[in-house]
Write an enzyme that holds these catalytic residues in place. Sequence first.
Site, mmCIF file in Angstrom:
data_model
loop_
_atom_site.group_PDB
_atom_site.id
_atom_site.type_symbol
_atom_site.label_atom_id
_atom_site.label_comp_id
_atom_site.label_asym_id
_atom_site.label_seq_id
_atom_site.Cartn_x
_atom_site.Cartn_y
_atom_site.Cartn_z
ATOM 1 N N ASP A 1 1.625 0.827 2.705
ATOM 2 C CA ASP A 1 1.396 0.278 4.023
ATOM 3 C C ASP A 1 2.261 -0.982 4.099
ATOM 4 O O ASP A 1 2.671 -1.531 3.068
ATOM 5 C CB ASP A 1 -0.084 -0.065 4.182
ATOM 6 C CG ASP A 1 -0.386 -0.784 5.474
ATOM 7 O OD1 ASP A 1 0.163 -0.383 6.513
ATOM 8 O OD2 ASP A 1 -1.144 -1.764 5.434
ATOM 9 N N ASP B 1 1.929 -4.008 6.786
ATOM 10 C CA ASP B 1 1.248 -5.244 7.175
ATOM 11 C C ASP B 1 0.079 -5.550 6.242
ATOM 12 O O ASP B 1 -0.761 -4.689 5.972
ATOM 13 C CB ASP B 1 0.753 -5.140 8.608
ATOM 14 C CG ASP B 1 1.891 -4.988 9.604
ATOM 15 O OD1 ASP B 1 1.965 -5.788 10.532
ATOM 16 O OD2 ASP B 1 2.717 -4.060 9.437
#
Length: 434
Positions: A209, A211
Site C-alpha cells: 500500500d 499512503d
Amino acid sequence: MNSSIGSRPIFLLTIAGMRSIPGQMAAITETLGMHDVRILDMGQSEIHDTLNLSVMIECPGDIDLVVLKEVVFTSHEQGLKVEFTPITAPDYERWVKLENVPRYIVTIVSRTCKAGPFGKVTRLLADSGLNIDNITRLSRINSKQGSTWGVGGKRFALQLEVSGNVSGAVVNVGKLREQLFKVTLEDPIDIGFQDDDLFRRNRRMVLFDMDSTLIQCEVIDELAKCAGVGKEVAEITEAAMRGEIDFKESFRQRMRLLKGMDESVLKGIADNLPVTEGAPRLIATLKRLGYKIGILSGGFTYFAKGLQKAFGIDYVFANELDFRDGKLTGEVKGDIVDGNRKAELLQELAKKEGILLKQVIAVGDGANDIPMLKLAGLGVAFHAKPRVKEQAQVGISTVGLDGILYLLGICETLWSSPEGIEYAFRQAPVGARL
C-alpha cells in the site's frame, strides 16, 4: 556402556568455554577423526565471549573410552570443558522422529527486548506444546553508547525455531496466533508466527500500500489541507480506514471536496512526500535479492509514479486523477482501486510473474488492505489499527518497514551497510523526502 545402536555406542559431547578462537573445532574434530568416529549431529552458539558446542557422535565399540579420554585432553588444551552423555537406542530413535514434527518460526521484534513480554511469548509457546529448538539474534548488538549504526533507532530482533512433539498432539495455531496478538496489544513488541516451510525462504514479490505505508502521510489529507477542507476529509479517511464506510463511497466523497484544486499544488506535495523509516533499505535489499516490487494503492498514480521512479518499483496500480484546464474535476478516471481490486491485482501479478500466492508478501495499514493481506503468503499489517493487525499474519508496529527483513530471517549484519544501500538506491537515501 549401554548407549549403542547396533555395536557402536553413541554419546552427546557438550563442550563449553570462553570465546571461540580459530582452531578449536579443528582440534576436536581431528581428534575424533583419528578413530573412525561418525558425527550424527552438531550445533554451536556463542554469546558474550562464551562458547557452547554440542556434538553427537557414534564410536567404534571397542575404543569408546579411548576416544572420550582423548577428547577430554584436546578440549583441555583448547581451554574448554567437556561433558559426555550416553545416548540409549530408544532415546536416539525418539530424537530421529523429531525430524518429522511440525515446525514454526517465531520472530520477535522490538526497540528493546524486555524479559516480561518475552516471558509471555515463551509461556504461550510452552502451553501450546511447542519446544524452542534454536534461537538466533537477527539484529546487531546495540552499543550502550548509541544506537545501532546504519539503522534508525535501537532495535532488537530474535528468531525462534520451534517444533511440536512426537506425541502427535495438534497445535492450535489459530488460538496461538490470537494469544500472541494480544501480547502485542499489551506490550511494545511485534511477534511473527510462520510455518517453517520452503515458501518462507522463497518469497519472490512484495506489494505495498502507499499512503501511511511507503510514505508517512495520507496524500488525500494533505491535498485537503491545501484546499481548506482538511478536517472534513480527515474524518472521512479515518472512518474508511476503520472500515466504517465503504471505501469507494468514501473516496468519491473526498474527491468531490477537492474539486477545483490547481495541479501545481499536487506537484508541491509530490516533491516532499515523507518516506517511511526503513522503506529505501527494505526495497533496495529485496531488489538485490531479485524480488519484484509493486504498489497497490487506493491513492493516486500521480504520487505513486514519483515513488516508482525514485525506488525502481516494477508495478504501480492506483487511482487516476482527472484534470480539466489544469484543475481537479473532483472525479477519478476508470475504476476505483479498493480492497477487492487490490486482491485481484495481487493474483494477476503473481500469475504474470509465474509464482504462487504463497511467494507474495503484501504490506498495508488500512481496512482496504485486508483482502490482499489475507490472500498473500505473508500479510504484514504495518503500524495498523488493531482490526487490521488481527486479520494479517504478522503486524509490525515498533520499527520501520525494514523490520520485514527480520521476518524473512535475514540478519541485520547482511543488510544494514550504508554503502550497500547507497549503491542500490543512490536517488533515495535513507530518511529522504522525494
